[in-house]
Write an enzyme that holds these catalytic residues in place. Sequence first.
Site, PDB file in Angstrom:
ATOM      1  N   SER A   1       4.546   6.234  -1.232  1.00 28.80           N
ATOM      2  CA  SER A   1       4.876   5.123  -0.351  1.00 28.80           C
ATOM      3  C   SER A   1       4.210   5.243   1.026  1.00 28.80           C
ATOM      4  O   SER A   1       2.994   5.329   1.126  1.00 28.80           O
ATOM      5  CB  SER A   1       6.405   5.023  -0.232  1.00 28.80           C
ATOM      6  OG  SER A   1       6.792   3.863   0.439  1.00 28.80           O
TER       7      SER A   1
ATOM      8  N   ASP B   1       5.865  -3.929  -8.093  1.00 23.41           N
ATOM      9  CA  ASP B   1       5.957  -3.566  -6.675  1.00 23.41           C
ATOM     10  C   ASP B   1       5.688  -4.799  -5.812  1.00 23.41           C
ATOM     11  O   ASP B   1       4.587  -5.337  -5.805  1.00 23.41           O
ATOM     12  CB  ASP B   1       4.937  -2.467  -6.357  1.00 23.41           C
ATOM     13  CG  ASP B   1       5.130  -1.857  -4.980  1.00 23.41           C
ATOM     14  OD1 ASP B   1       5.865  -2.448  -4.155  1.00 23.41           O
ATOM     15  OD2 ASP B   1       4.541  -0.793  -4.721  1.00 23.41           O
TER      16      ASP B   1
ATOM     17  N   HIS C   1       8.735  -0.821  -6.305  1.00 19.03           N
ATOM     18  CA  HIS C   1       8.379   0.158  -5.278  1.00 19.03           C
ATOM     19  C   HIS C   1       9.378   1.320  -5.260  1.00 19.03           C
ATOM     20  O   HIS C   1       9.026   2.439  -4.869  1.00 19.03           O
ATOM     21  CB  HIS C   1       8.332  -0.516  -3.899  1.00 19.03           C
ATOM     22  CG  HIS C   1       7.665   0.314  -2.853  1.00 19.03           C
ATOM     23  ND1 HIS C   1       6.291   0.407  -2.718  1.00 19.03           N
ATOM     24  CD2 HIS C   1       8.174   1.127  -1.892  1.00 19.03           C
ATOM     25  CE1 HIS C   1       5.989   1.213  -1.728  1.00 19.03           C
ATOM     26  NE2 HIS C   1       7.114   1.672  -1.212  1.00 19.03           N
TER      27      HIS C   1
END
Length: 307
Positions: A116, A213, A243
């Site tokens: 991330s 995502d 995500h």
Amino acid sequence: MKDESALFTIDHIIKLDNGQSIRVWETLPKKNVPEKKNTILIASGFARRMDHFAGLAEYLSTNGFHVIRYDSLHHVGLSSGCINEFTMSIGKNSLLTVVDWLTDHGVERIGLIAASLSARIAYEVVNKIKLSFLITAVGVVNLRDTLEKALEYDYLQLPISELPEDLDFEGHNLGSEVFVTDCFKHDWDTLDSTLNSVKGLAIPFIAFTANDDSWVKQSEVIELIDSIESSNCKLYSLIGSSHDLGENLVVLRNFYQSVTKAALALDDGLLDLEIDIIEPRFEDVTSITVKERRLKNEIENELLELA
């Protein structure tokens, strides 16, 4: 650095000159498998502590890797500072400090796994430090766009004086002025700045996107891959994932398996994930997760007593 008598996770403290400290956890490779060439360094995503990656560390160590995790300064977790003072540059300096610490302790071959927001930091430093390979998962490439998706508003369009005091990012108060000022001052916010950082990348690199995502555009990750002149990089998609790679056990297990396969492949100089892994028992993953949560709580209580 290693303590063979340790039962599970080994706790280390990097003490800095300014009185702050970075907490580092070490997981040794399992004794019944051949030890791999590289040590794996895991950089957690935003609002994720190193104990959130207990399962991944168990998968990697079961397959012969020496694994290192850390909590960034001014972040959630056990290192010094408050998250409302976190900036991308602080995250970068925390990562560089841990890499230097590993080098000082004789670790010469490092494979970096970054998730991330930490992936954006990894892209920034990848050409400036000595790494064997890089793996990113749902890695942020366009910080401004990701922040707009996560916060449901493009706060970076506002003058600094008009920003709210804090930004609620995944339930944590991110100090808006210090974070946004750092983004603009050090050019963290755009896709172009990320592309410039990885220009000329030569080490092997595998990126994982998630097909559901909504925070990271796969097209922009493809643009990142295409901008790298080396053919030693590859993109894979985690099917069924958003995500949040820990949203359910199926997604989480797929993440663990895929990243472990990538680490094994890259350790052997390959990009193909058609590779067998040793699957740790579910009970072992659960056990180490519980033990690390207890360890985290014990350390937090000790820190409170010292405060």
